[in-house]
Design a protein around this motif. Structure first.
Motif, short mmCIF file in Angstrom:
data_model
loop_
_atom_site.label_atom_id
_atom_site.label_comp_id
_atom_site.label_asym_id
_atom_site.label_seq_id
_atom_site.Cartn_x
_atom_site.Cartn_y
_atom_site.Cartn_z
N ASP A 219 -85.27 38.03 70.67
CA ASP A 219 -84.99 36.97 69.69
C ASP A 219 -86.28 36.72 68.91
OD1 ASP A 219 -84.94 34.37 68.46
OD2 ASP A 219 -83.29 33.80 69.79
N PRO A 220 -86.29 36.99 67.60
CA PRO A 220 -87.53 36.83 66.83
C PRO A 220 -88.03 35.38 66.77
CG PRO A 220 -85.70 37.38 65.37
CD PRO A 220 -85.18 37.45 66.77
N GLY A 221 -87.15 34.43 66.94
CA GLY A 221 -87.55 33.02 66.89
C GLY A 221 -88.23 32.53 68.15
N THR A 222 -87.76 32.99 69.30
CA THR A 222 -88.28 32.49 70.58
C THR A 222 -89.11 33.52 71.34
OG1 THR A 222 -86.34 33.21 71.84
CG2 THR A 222 -86.25 31.00 70.84
N GLY A 223 -88.94 34.80 71.01
CA GLY A 223 -89.61 35.86 71.77
C GLY A 223 -88.92 36.21 73.07
N ARG A 224 -87.81 35.53 73.38
CA ARG A 224 -87.09 35.85 74.63
C ARG A 224 -86.43 37.22 74.47
NH1 ARG A 224 -88.67 34.38 79.12
NH2 ARG A 224 -86.65 34.73 80.03
N ASN A 225 -86.55 38.01 75.52
CA ASN A 225 -86.04 39.38 75.51
C ASN A 225 -84.97 39.55 76.56
OD1 ASN A 225 -86.30 42.22 76.93
ND2 ASN A 225 -86.83 42.50 74.78
N VAL A 226 -83.92 40.29 76.20
CA VAL A 226 -82.87 40.68 77.14
C VAL A 226 -82.80 42.20 77.10
CG1 VAL A 226 -80.41 40.56 77.68
CG2 VAL A 226 -81.58 38.55 76.75
N ASN A 227 -82.98 42.81 78.26
CA ASN A 227 -82.98 44.27 78.38
C ASN A 227 -81.83 44.69 79.30
OD1 ASN A 227 -83.67 46.95 78.41
ND2 ASN A 227 -85.68 46.67 79.34
N THR A 228 -80.84 45.34 78.73
CA THR A 228 -79.69 45.80 79.50
C THR A 228 -79.95 47.25 79.91
OG1 THR A 228 -78.26 44.33 78.23
CG2 THR A 228 -77.19 46.09 79.48
N VAL A 229 -79.91 47.51 81.21
CA VAL A 229 -80.23 48.84 81.74
C VAL A 229 -79.06 49.42 82.53
CG1 VAL A 229 -82.72 48.39 81.83
CG2 VAL A 229 -81.30 47.88 83.82
N SER A 230 -78.98 50.75 82.54
CA SER A 230 -78.01 51.45 83.38
C SER A 230 -78.62 52.80 83.75
CB SER A 230 -76.68 51.64 82.67
OG SER A 230 -76.86 52.44 81.51
N GLY A 231 -78.14 53.38 84.83
CA GLY A 231 -78.63 54.69 85.28
C GLY A 231 -78.49 54.84 86.77
N THR A 232 -79.32 55.72 87.33
CA THR A 232 -79.36 55.93 88.78
C THR A 232 -80.79 56.06 89.24
OG1 THR A 232 -79.18 58.34 88.55
CG2 THR A 232 -77.12 57.12 88.85
N VAL A 233 -81.02 55.66 90.48
CA VAL A 233 -82.32 55.80 91.15
C VAL A 233 -82.07 56.37 92.52
CG1 VAL A 233 -84.25 54.51 92.17
CG2 VAL A 233 -83.47 53.96 89.86
N THR A 234 -82.93 57.31 92.93
CA THR A 234 -82.84 57.89 94.27
C THR A 234 -84.10 57.58 95.03
OG1 THR A 234 -81.45 59.69 93.46
CG2 THR A 234 -82.53 60.03 95.58
N LEU A 235 -83.94 56.99 96.20
CA LEU A 235 -85.05 56.74 97.12
C LEU A 235 -84.88 57.70 98.31
CD1 LEU A 235 -85.17 52.84 97.17
CD2 LEU A 235 -86.57 54.41 95.86
#
Length: 159
Positions: free
Chosen positions: A142-158
């Motif tokens: 949001d350019p007014g507040t600087g709040r960021n929302v990052n939507t992620v998807s994928g896979t991780v292997t441990l």
């Protein structure tokens, strides 16, 4: 009683890392505060310094070890004639105090202005030392507040 307690404790120490072993789906949203700087080069050409401090990642699976991660992401991006190039790194700390390093590469801009692209795990500490994985992201500030929302998807292997 001491032997029984010690055996239970030893089993818990061995079994806990095994709970995260294998491939996991990553799907959720990170929230943070962005401090981005735009540098105009010419008409239709811009360089962007990007820095976001994520205060929480909420994944669809609350048991996923990436749930609740916090930490910085930083990098640079060039937007020229509608094409996007650049990249950066993230260093997250999970709920156990283990750190995971990630790389991100932008590939486009959404209709809403979100930066879209790919991410991948590059290493870390503890459970993340030999982890691998990758996926997609859509990051909107949001350019007014600087709040960021990052939507992620994928896979991780441990391992």
């Amino acid at each position: 009683m001491k032997i029984k307690t010690s055996l239970v404790g030893a089993f818990a120490c061995i079994a806990a890392p095994l709970a995260w072993a294998g491939e996991m789906t990553v799907s959720g949203t990170g929230h943070g505060q962005a401090d981005n700087t735009m540098h105009a080069v010419a008409e239709g050409h811009m360089l962007v310094e990007l820095r976001t401090i994520y205060d929480d990642f909420q994944l669809d699976d609350p048991a996923n070890p990436m749930n609740g991660m916090t930490g910085p992401c930083f990098g640079a991006m060039e937007v020229k004639a509608g094409a996007v190039a650049g990249g950066g790194r993230c260093l997250y700390t999970d709920a156990d105090g283990d750190m995971v390093s990630m790389q991100w590469t932008p590939s486009g801009l959404g209709a809403d202005g979100a930066v879209t692209g790919d991410w991948s795990v590059t290493g870390g500490t503890g459970k993340w030392v030999e982890a691998s994985g990758s996926g997609d992201f859509s990051s909107l500030t949001d350019p007014g507040t600087g709040r960021n929302v990052n939507t992620v998807s994928g896979t991780v292997t441990l391992p």
